[in-house]
Design a protein around this motif. Structure first.
Motif, PDB file in Angstrom:
ATOM      1  N   ILE A   1     -41.578 -73.974  -8.961  1.00  0.00           N
ATOM      2  CA  ILE A   1     -42.508 -74.843  -9.663  1.00  0.00           C
ATOM      3  C   ILE A   1     -41.880 -75.302 -10.973  1.00  0.00           C
ATOM      4  CG2 ILE A   1     -43.684 -72.995 -10.935  1.00  0.00           C
ATOM      5  CD1 ILE A   1     -46.341 -74.460 -10.317  1.00  0.00           C
ATOM      6  N   ASN A   2     -42.397 -76.400 -11.523  1.00  0.00           N
ATOM      7  CA  ASN A   2     -41.805 -76.968 -12.732  1.00  0.00           C
ATOM      8  C   ASN A   2     -42.076 -76.107 -13.958  1.00  0.00           C
ATOM      9  OD1 ASN A   2     -41.839 -78.815 -15.231  1.00  0.00           O
ATOM     10  ND2 ASN A   2     -40.759 -80.042 -13.711  1.00  0.00           N
ATOM     11  N   SER A   3     -43.353 -75.806 -14.228  1.00  0.00           N
ATOM     12  CA  SER A   3     -43.696 -75.010 -15.408  1.00  0.00           C
ATOM     13  C   SER A   3     -45.051 -74.349 -15.214  1.00  0.00           C
ATOM     14  CB  SER A   3     -43.718 -75.879 -16.674  1.00  0.00           C
ATOM     15  OG  SER A   3     -44.742 -76.856 -16.591  1.00  0.00           O
ATOM     16  N   ILE A   4     -45.309 -73.317 -16.029  1.00  0.00           N
ATOM     17  CA  ILE A   4     -46.571 -72.577 -15.968  1.00  0.00           C
ATOM     18  C   ILE A   4     -47.069 -72.362 -17.390  1.00  0.00           C
ATOM     19  CG2 ILE A   4     -47.722 -70.458 -15.223  1.00  0.00           C
ATOM     20  CD1 ILE A   4     -45.455 -70.060 -13.191  1.00  0.00           C
ATOM     21  N   THR A   5     -48.369 -72.580 -17.605  1.00  0.00           N
ATOM     22  CA  THR A   5     -48.993 -72.311 -18.899  1.00  0.00           C
ATOM     23  C   THR A   5     -50.152 -71.343 -18.714  1.00  0.00           C
ATOM     24  OG1 THR A   5     -48.410 -74.489 -19.792  1.00  0.00           O
ATOM     25  CG2 THR A   5     -50.201 -73.305 -20.876  1.00  0.00           C
ATOM     26  N   ILE A   6     -50.149 -70.274 -19.506  1.00  0.00           N
ATOM     27  CA  ILE A   6     -51.250 -69.307 -19.533  1.00  0.00           C
ATOM     28  C   ILE A   6     -51.945 -69.467 -20.874  1.00  0.00           C
ATOM     29  CG2 ILE A   6     -51.866 -66.863 -19.461  1.00  0.00           C
ATOM     30  CD1 ILE A   6     -49.293 -66.383 -17.867  1.00  0.00           C
ATOM     31  N   ASP A   7     -53.217 -69.831 -20.853  1.00  0.00           N
ATOM     32  CA  ASP A   7     -53.937 -70.175 -22.081  1.00  0.00           C
ATOM     33  C   ASP A   7     -55.266 -69.420 -22.145  1.00  0.00           C
ATOM     34  OD1 ASP A   7     -54.950 -71.348 -24.344  1.00  0.00           O
ATOM     35  OD2 ASP A   7     -55.053 -73.381 -23.534  1.00  0.00           O
ATOM     36  N   ASN A   8     -55.479 -68.697 -23.246  1.00  0.00           N
ATOM     37  CA  ASN A   8     -56.748 -68.006 -23.483  1.00  0.00           C
ATOM     38  C   ASN A   8     -57.110 -67.038 -22.359  1.00  0.00           C
ATOM     39  OD1 ASN A   8     -58.646 -68.597 -25.912  1.00  0.00           O
ATOM     40  ND2 ASN A   8     -57.599 -70.539 -25.522  1.00  0.00           N
ATOM     41  N   CYS A   9     -56.160 -66.262 -21.926  1.00  0.00           N
ATOM     42  CA  CYS A   9     -56.405 -65.274 -20.879  1.00  0.00           C
ATOM     43  C   CYS A   9     -56.356 -63.861 -21.465  1.00  0.00           C
ATOM     44  CB  CYS A   9     -55.376 -65.412 -19.757  1.00  0.00           C
ATOM     45  SG  CYS A   9     -55.482 -66.978 -18.847  1.00  0.00           S
ATOM     46  N   ASN A  10     -57.031 -62.931 -20.796  1.00  0.00           N
ATOM     47  CA  ASN A  10     -57.092 -61.546 -21.259  1.00  0.00           C
ATOM     48  C   ASN A  10     -56.903 -60.611 -20.066  1.00  0.00           C
ATOM     49  OD1 ASN A  10     -57.493 -59.278 -22.833  1.00  0.00           O
ATOM     50  ND2 ASN A  10     -59.724 -59.415 -22.762  1.00  0.00           N
ATOM     51  N   LYS A  11     -55.991 -59.660 -20.227  1.00  0.00           N
ATOM     52  CA  LYS A  11     -55.678 -58.718 -19.146  1.00  0.00           C
ATOM     53  C   LYS A  11     -55.352 -59.479 -17.858  1.00  0.00           C
ATOM     54  CE  LYS A  11     -58.569 -54.986 -20.993  1.00  0.00           C
ATOM     55  NZ  LYS A  11     -57.424 -54.200 -21.490  1.00  0.00           N
ATOM     56  N   PHE A  12     -54.362 -60.343 -17.970  1.00  0.00           N
ATOM     57  CA  PHE A  12     -53.998 -61.213 -16.850  1.00  0.00           C
ATOM     58  C   PHE A  12     -52.560 -60.945 -16.422  1.00  0.00           C
ATOM     59  CE2 PHE A  12     -52.212 -65.176 -15.173  1.00  0.00           C
ATOM     60  CZ  PHE A  12     -53.097 -65.418 -14.134  1.00  0.00           C
ATOM     61  N   GLY A  13     -52.352 -60.886 -15.102  1.00  0.00           N
ATOM     62  CA  GLY A  13     -51.022 -60.672 -14.555  1.00  0.00           C
ATOM     63  C   GLY A  13     -50.550 -61.877 -13.757  1.00  0.00           C
ATOM     64  N   LEU A  14     -49.286 -62.228 -13.922  1.00  0.00           N
ATOM     65  CA  LEU A  14     -48.694 -63.355 -13.203  1.00  0.00           C
ATOM     66  C   LEU A  14     -47.401 -62.904 -12.542  1.00  0.00           C
ATOM     67  CD1 LEU A  14     -48.430 -66.427 -12.533  1.00  0.00           C
ATOM     68  CD2 LEU A  14     -47.184 -66.643 -14.701  1.00  0.00           C
ATOM     69  N   VAL A  15     -47.288 -63.194 -11.247  1.00  0.00           N
ATOM     70  CA  VAL A  15     -46.062 -62.922 -10.499  1.00  0.00           C
ATOM     71  C   VAL A  15     -45.613 -64.242  -9.883  1.00  0.00           C
ATOM     72  CG1 VAL A  15     -44.983 -61.598  -8.651  1.00  0.00           C
ATOM     73  CG2 VAL A  15     -46.867 -60.592  -9.971  1.00  0.00           C
ATOM     74  N   PHE A  16     -44.377 -64.638 -10.142  1.00  0.00           N
ATOM     75  CA  PHE A  16     -43.906 -65.911  -9.591  1.00  0.00           C
ATOM     76  C   PHE A  16     -42.457 -65.789  -9.138  1.00  0.00           C
ATOM     77  CE2 PHE A  16     -42.932 -66.141 -14.125  1.00  0.00           C
ATOM     78  CZ  PHE A  16     -41.628 -66.619 -14.128  1.00  0.00           C
ATOM     79  N   ASP A  17     -42.072 -66.726  -8.273  1.00  0.00           N
ATOM     80  CA  ASP A  17     -40.707 -66.728  -7.751  1.00  0.00           C
ATOM     81  C   ASP A  17     -39.742 -67.410  -8.715  1.00  0.00           C
ATOM     82  OD1 ASP A  17     -41.511 -65.356  -5.529  1.00  0.00           O
ATOM     83  OD2 ASP A  17     -41.585 -67.100  -4.206  1.00  0.00           O
ATOM     84  N   ASN A  18     -39.866 -68.746  -8.831  1.00  0.00           N
ATOM     85  CA  ASN A  18     -38.920 -69.507  -9.645  1.00  0.00           C
ATOM     86  C   ASN A  18     -39.635 -70.589 -10.449  1.00  0.00           C
ATOM     87  OD1 ASN A  18     -36.091 -68.574  -8.634  1.00  0.00           O
ATOM     88  ND2 ASN A  18     -37.251 -68.978  -6.757  1.00  0.00           N
ATOM     89  N   VAL A  19     -39.229 -70.733 -11.707  1.00  0.00           N
ATOM     90  CA  VAL A  19     -39.700 -71.810 -12.575  1.00  0.00           C
ATOM     91  C   VAL A  19     -38.468 -72.511 -13.133  1.00  0.00           C
ATOM     92  CG1 VAL A  19     -40.880 -72.378 -14.728  1.00  0.00           C
ATOM     93  CG2 VAL A  19     -41.873 -70.697 -13.179  1.00  0.00           C
ATOM     94  N   VAL A  20     -38.419 -73.831 -13.000  1.00  0.00           N
ATOM     95  CA  VAL A  20     -37.239 -74.564 -13.452  1.00  0.00           C
ATOM     96  C   VAL A  20     -37.344 -74.984 -14.912  1.00  0.00           C
ATOM     97  CG1 VAL A  20     -36.735 -75.412 -11.145  1.00  0.00           C
ATOM     98  CG2 VAL A  20     -38.181 -76.770 -12.647  1.00  0.00           C
TER      99      VAL A  20
END
Length: 217
Positions: free
Chosen positions: A110-129
């Motif tokens: 994926i191109n990009s990821i934004t995490i905004d105003n999150c609490n106790k959040f987990g993110l697992v991803f393969d590839n970000v360019v």
């Protein structure tokens, strides 16, 4: 994005002009030849509205639909550990907003990821360019399975980043954040390294130099 900004500015100008024409069209009949189409004509505000809807607003809505097709949005998720995006495309971006006590897994590139105003959040991803951004959040955990060039952390309390062997060259940029840790794979496990939160700046005779500050107990 520059075209979109210009479109928004023209739209705001047109709305202001529309409001002005609408006020003029509501004057008493003695002040103008017609009001809202009376006497066989069309009020200026009606003409302006039709022109606006058929022109810039139509273009704006078209561009919005095109843009939305490239954005994966997850909002207001609570107590969800089964969130998944099974397929992503290189042109897509992901925006994650106010998700609490949840985990999201993203497959593909994926191109990009934004995490905004999150609490106790987990993110697992393969590839970000491009970049992964964490903004105004608390207790975030990110696991990189493939590669990512840059991770940005801003105004965040608690962020743990698990890097893969392929992502060891990732650059982490942080500002006004605390409790940040980068975990690096070693011997089948992870070794944790804290990200400095305090810095010292001094003049070396020709320029300012900033370094992490070591606080002695």
């Amino acid at each position: 994005m520059g075209d979109m900004q210009g479109l928004m500015e023209r739209l705001e100008h047109a709305v202001s002009r529309l409001e002005q024409l609408s006020a003029e069209s509501h004057r008493p009949p003695g002040d103008c030849g017609e009001v809202n189409g009376v006497n066989g004509g069309v009020a200026p505000s009606v003409e302006a509205f039709d022109k606006l809807m058929n022109g810039m607003v139509a273009e704006f809505l078209k561009n919005s639909r095109i843009l939305a097709g490239d954005v994966e949005t997850h909002e207001y998720q609570e107590d969800r550990n089964d969130l998944m995006i099974p397929e992503t495309e290189l042109k897509q971006v992901a925006y994650i907003f106010k998700c609490n006590k949840s985990t999201l897994q993203m497959k593909g590139k994926i191109n990009s990821i934004t995490i905004d105003n999150c609490n106790k959040f987990g993110l697992v991803f393969d590839n970000v360019v491009g970049i992964v951004e964490v903004i105004n959040s608390k207790d975030i955990r990110i696991q990189v399975m493939g590669r990512v060039p840059t991770i940005s952390i801003n105004k965040t309390e608690g962020c743990h980043i698990y890097l893969s062997d392929d992502a060891l060259d990732c650059e982490v940029v942080s500002a006004t954040s605390s409790e940040m840790n980068i975990l690096v794979p070693q011997d089948g496990d992870y070794r944790e390294f804290p990200v400095p939160e305090q810095f010292k700046t001094f003049w070396d005779g020709s320029k300012l130099v900033t370094e992490p500050a070591e606080i002695m107990a």
